[in-house]
Design a protein around this motif. Structure first.
Motif, PDB file in Angstrom:
ATOM      1  N   LYS A  31       5.603   5.078   6.947  1.00  0.00           N
ATOM      2  CA  LYS A  31       5.353   4.255   5.762  1.00  0.00           C
ATOM      3  C   LYS A  31       4.400   3.114   6.090  1.00  0.00           C
ATOM      4  O   LYS A  31       3.504   2.786   5.301  1.00  0.00           O
ATOM      5  CB  LYS A  31       6.666   3.699   5.226  1.00  0.00           C
ATOM      6  N   SER A  79       0.806   2.630   4.285  1.00  0.00           N
ATOM      7  CA  SER A  79       0.503   1.414   3.531  1.00  0.00           C
ATOM      8  C   SER A  79      -0.787   0.779   4.018  1.00  0.00           C
ATOM      9  O   SER A  79      -1.634   0.366   3.222  1.00  0.00           O
ATOM     10  CB  SER A  79       1.656   0.416   3.657  1.00  0.00           C
ATOM     11  N   ALA A  84       6.254  -0.211  -4.734  1.00  0.00           N
ATOM     12  CA  ALA A  84       6.706   0.591  -3.591  1.00  0.00           C
ATOM     13  C   ALA A  84       7.940  -0.026  -2.945  1.00  0.00           C
ATOM     14  O   ALA A  84       8.930   0.658  -2.651  1.00  0.00           O
ATOM     15  CB  ALA A  84       5.576   0.727  -2.569  1.00  0.00           C
ATOM     16  N   ILE A  85       7.892  -1.354  -2.748  1.00  0.00           N
ATOM     17  CA  ILE A  85       9.047  -2.029  -2.133  1.00  0.00           C
ATOM     18  C   ILE A  85      10.254  -1.964  -3.065  1.00  0.00           C
ATOM     19  O   ILE A  85      11.383  -1.666  -2.649  1.00  0.00           O
ATOM     20  CB  ILE A  85       8.682  -3.497  -1.814  1.00  0.00           C
ATOM     21  N   GLU A 136      11.938   1.492  -3.182  1.00  0.00           N
ATOM     22  CA  GLU A 136      12.775   1.749  -2.015  1.00  0.00           C
ATOM     23  C   GLU A 136      14.126   1.022  -2.147  1.00  0.00           C
ATOM     24  O   GLU A 136      15.184   1.596  -1.883  1.00  0.00           O
ATOM     25  CB  GLU A 136      12.054   1.286  -0.751  1.00  0.00           C
ATOM     26  N   ASP A 166      13.010   6.540   1.435  1.00  0.00           N
ATOM     27  CA  ASP A 166      11.657   6.656   1.988  1.00  0.00           C
ATOM     28  C   ASP A 166      10.737   7.398   1.029  1.00  0.00           C
ATOM     29  O   ASP A 166       9.567   7.036   0.850  1.00  0.00           O
ATOM     30  CB  ASP A 166      11.694   7.383   3.339  1.00  0.00           C
ATOM     31  N   TYR A 182       9.625   5.195  -1.827  1.00  0.00           N
ATOM     32  CA  TYR A 182       8.524   4.316  -1.411  1.00  0.00           C
ATOM     33  C   TYR A 182       7.200   5.060  -1.493  1.00  0.00           C
ATOM     34  O   TYR A 182       6.209   4.550  -2.033  1.00  0.00           O
ATOM     35  CB  TYR A 182       8.784   3.834   0.017  1.00  0.00           C
ATOM     36  N   CYS A 198      12.857  -8.429  -2.246  1.00  0.00           N
ATOM     37  CA  CYS A 198      11.598  -7.850  -2.702  1.00  0.00           C
ATOM     38  C   CYS A 198      10.454  -8.853  -2.543  1.00  0.00           C
ATOM     39  O   CYS A 198       9.364  -8.513  -2.078  1.00  0.00           O
ATOM     40  CB  CYS A 198      11.742  -7.416  -4.160  1.00  0.00           C
TER      41      CYS A 198
END
Length: 834
Positions: free
Chosen positions: A87, A91, A118-119, A122, A134, A137, A271
């Motif tokens: 990941k 990213s 994305a965060i 997850e 995963d 994400y 987050c």
């Protein structure tokens, strides 16, 4: 596939090649494996030294808060896990210079939204589907890949303009605009891009449905996590929407996750922490403080929302709004000295209101805000909402400097809610006030009624028109109009109210004068039903048109009479122009026909062979059978008779079209046709059709050599049933045997008939003698199975001989049937047997 879609896919392919390093696709294919192999991952990352260094930098950032520095990817994999390393690498790869492009606010806004979603995906997946966090994400990272690529490589193809901020908020109608321009939506385009890259399906519809907030409950948990994360990121980081939407979303999120307010706040804090760390590592700037809604607690946003909601119901114009805003500035921030300019709700000007020690003063009005007599010029705070400026707040420098950092942030949040509230005030209440003033000034009577015709509200003109009745609210409008003695008013009005398919009512009534020599009084009424959630209402308009001349009044009376006459006719009456456009239709069909073209809604049937179009109108008294489709989708079978209307101008003729309804005629014809073909009791073919079919099949056999056979039988024991139980029981037996025959014969091949009385015959085409015996056996077994020993069948079978006449075949089959009965019945005998 259209050329536009081909060009779009080509730009996506080009973007994948130019924007991403070659290792990116390999990394994604590793991440979707159930058990990624670290040696393969390390080898892939090692192919790109820049990627390796950036990944290690992110591993050692506050994002992961490791206690010891990690210097190798192998050690990082031990500490964080193989999938986490993947990941990180993805990213870094995605946010590289290739896709971010120019370092401007638009690209930063796009990537801030990608990072947050994305965060968040997850974190949400860890509660909704822990084993797939995963993958959540990755899906959130990839979901808008196609939009980023198109904006980077072919911005002119964006259907909503050359807008670099393509992700910050889903626009109204965006999916439809993409479908019209591209032939597919951006989620579908992203899936095509991943397919081009060789990345397997990520499953659960995460990418395909990441904007489906309405249907989120029906999605799989993984897709729910991605969809909710998408909405969260738009509200928290990307959209200029009402900030209360973020409050509502996080409250709904709490219910969906079964979490407390504290747990949701903690999730948001995690987050934010990871989000800021990721932005720092990826060298992306955070948004301006005024747009960071995620920094504020739900409680703070709720407080400011409920405070500023007072403005949306304010009355008294901008001074009233300024008093409410001043009270909140004093309560929340201790501010008593300020200048506030507000956009005037009824024109394009600006009102300036000043506060000194809490006392409000109206300082002036100007067409431009920079022309106002401001006191303070250095500390300026704009009231912005929906991309527009609605006001401006200016503070005394000393008062502004006394605010701390936290108060500054709270002030920014408060002004955002204040801006939204004032926008709603201007767009709703101020407009309503203007409409109310206009309505009161109208010389025409206007009122609103409930669906039963009772008065809800009315303007002064209508009140005077009705004769100033006592307490009109809640009374029936016709009771209020008792001063009018117009015949038929009440009856037609009740018919309008009681007919849900009639949306409007419009009439002019001329009442005979009370005194000889006086002019008649003419009254115009109009009503329009307005469907609403729950109960509908009726907009009622009334006007005295007594100035209409006596000749016009007489014409109106004659017109009303002709309208009643046409409405009473059974035939459909229309008028059309030279092109066939319907200018008038019988009132009960008017809503479903007026304004349409006769030759488009009606199609000729039957023996008509001429040209179907406007040229037909000039024929001498044509009569055409048509099927006409009404606007509601129903059909009418009509015979149209067309004639030119006398007195119309040569250059613009009009035509009268009278349609005689043929529906009942066709129904009768169909019934007579069926009676001619079928036996009325058994619904098998009758004896007449039997001989017609037999002649036809005999000729076909002579021509083609195909075999034809016959099964001829009558019922054993039927007379006893008739004699002992009556003819009604006998009829039921005949119908039951007919049903057995229909179930036994071959559909489309055998022709079952009732020959007469209890005699039946089956013409079997393409049937061998063996096939005839099988058919006869099935028939006998079925009759015995249903009726038992009280009923049997004596069956004779025969095949058509070469050169044999049809009547001879019938005689041979009949004789075989007779021999079967002579043997005691319930037997099968072939023609030619002794």
């Amino acid at each position: 596939m259209s050329s536009g879609t081909e060009r779009l896919l080509a730009s996506v392919r080009q973007g994948l090649e130019q924007v991403f390093p070659p290792v990116t696709a390999q990394l994604m294919r590793e991440l979707v494996k159930p058990n990624p192999d670290f040696e393969d991952i390390a080898r892939v990352i090692g192919l790109d030294p820049v990627l390796s260094a950036a990944a290690l930098t992110l591993v050692n950032s506050p994002f992961y808060a490791l206690t010891q520095k990690v210097t190798t990817l192998e050690r990082a994999a031990v500490v964080l896990g193989t999938k986490e390393i993947l990941k990180i690498a993805l990213s870094v790869s995605f946010a590289g210079k290739g896709l971010v492009g120019d370092r401007n606010e638009a690209n930063f806004a796009n990537w801030r939204l990608v990072v947050w979603s994305a965060i968040a995906a997850e974190l949400l997946a860890e509660r909704l589907c822990p084993g797939e966090a995963d993958l959540a994400y990755l899906c959130a990272l990839l979901k808008d890949l196609s939009l980023l690529l198109v904006a980077r490589t072919a911005p002119d193809m964006l259907p909503y303009g050359d807008d670099a901020e393509v992700l910050t908020c889903l626009r109204p109608g965006q999916m439809d605009a993409e479908t019209r321009a591209w032939g597919l939506t951006h989620p579908q385009l992203t899936l095509r891009a991943l397919d081009e890259w060789g990345v397997p399906d990520l499953g659960c519809g995460c990418i395909a449905h990441h904007h489906d907030t309405e249907g989120v409950d029906s999605l799989a948990p993984l897709a729910q996590a991605v969809t909710l994360a998408t909405q969260w990121s738009e509200l928290a980081t990307g959209c200029d929407r009402d900030p209360i939407l973020l409050v509502q979303f996080e409250m709904l999120l709490r219910e969906r996750l079964g979490a407390s307010t504290t747990e949701v706040e903690e999730m948001r804090a995690v987050c934010i922490q990871k989000y800021r760390s990721m932005l720092a590592i990826l060298d992306l700037e955070e948004a301006a403080p005024a747009t960071r809604l995620y920094e504020h607690s739900i409680q703070a946003m709720q407080n400011y929302h409920f405070q500023t909601m007072e403005i949306t119901v304010a009355t008294g114009g901008t001074p009233s709004v300024a008093r409410i805003a001043g009270r909140h500035l004093r309560w929340n921030f201790g501010l008593t000295d300020w200048d506030l300019a507000l956009r005037a709700p009824r024109d394009d000007g600006w009102d300036l209101l000043l506060s000194k020690d809490g006392a409000l003063e109206e300082a002036g009005h100007a067409l431009r805000d920079d022309a106002l007599p401001w006191r303070y010029t250095k500390r300026r705070l704009l009231l912005l909402s929906s991309g527009e400026k609605w006001g401006e707040l200016r503070l005394k420098t000393s008062a502004a400097g006394a605010l701390g950092k936290d108060a500054e942030q709270d002030m920014t949040l408060f002004l955002r809610f204040l801006s939204r509230a004032y926008e709603q005030y201007c767009l709703r209440h101020a407009v309503l006030e203007a409409k109310a003033d206009t309505l009161d000034a109208l010389p025409v009577g206007v009122g609103r009624l409930d669906e039963e015709g009772r008065v809800l509200e009315l303007n002064p003109a209508l009140y005077a028109f009705l004769g100033s009745p006592e307490s009109p609210q809640g009374r029936d409008i016709m009771d209020c109009m008792s001063l009018l003695d117009a015949p038929g008013v009440d009856t037609e009005w009740r018919l309008f109210l009681g007919n849900p398919e009639r949306p409007t009512f419009s009439k002019i009534y001329c009442v005979d004068p009370a005194k000889p020599g006086d002019a008649p009084r003419c009254l115009y009424f109009s009503a329009h039903k307005e469907p609403r959630a729950g109960r509908s209402s009726v907009l009622f308009i009334a006007e005295d048109v007594t100035e209409v001349s006596a000749l016009e009044a007489q014409a109106l009376k004659q017109g009303a009479f002709m309208e009643q006459l046409v409405e009473s006719m059974q035939d459909m009456v229309m008028t059309v122009d030279a092109t066939g456009n319907i200018t008038f239709a019988t009132p009960r069909y008017s809503d479903r026909l007026a304004g349409r073209n006769l030759f488009a809604v009606a199609k000729p049937v039957g023996s008509f062979t001429g040209a179907w179009g406007p040229a037909l109108l000039d024929d001498e008294a044509p009569s055409v059978e048509v099927i006409l489709q009404l606007r509601d989708g129903t059909f009418k079978s009509l015979e149209l008779m067309i004639s030119r209307l006398r007195g119309t101008r040569i250059g613009s003729p009009a035509f009268l079209v009278v349609g005689r309804d043929l529906t009942s005629v066709r129904r009768l014809e169909e019934r007579l046709k069926r009676q001619a073909l079928f036996d009325s009791l058994t619904e098998l073919f009758n004896r007449f059709q039997f001989h017609a079919f037999l002649d036809r099949e005999a000729r076909r056999a002579a021509r083609t050599g195909s075999p034809v056979g016959m099964v001829f039988f009558d019922l054993d024991g039927f007379k006893d049933i008739n004699d002992t139980r009556g003819h009604q029981a006998g009829d039921e037996v005949l119908k039951g045997v007919a049903a057995i025959v229909r179930d036994t014969v071959r559909k489309g091949t055998d022709l079952p008939c009732r020959y007469g009385g209890d005699e039946f015959a089956i013409i079997a085409t393409n049937s061998t003698p063996e096939g005839l015996r099988v058919l006869a056996g099935r028939l006998r077994d079925a009759v015995v199975a249903r009726f038992g020993p009280e009923l049997g069948v004596s069956i004779g079978v025969a095949s058509l001989l070469e050169g044999e006449a049809p009547d001879d075949l019938v005689r041979r089959a009949d004789r075989a049937c007779y021999r079967a009965k002579a043997r005691g019945g319930n037997a099968i005998v072939e023609a030619g047997e002794p």
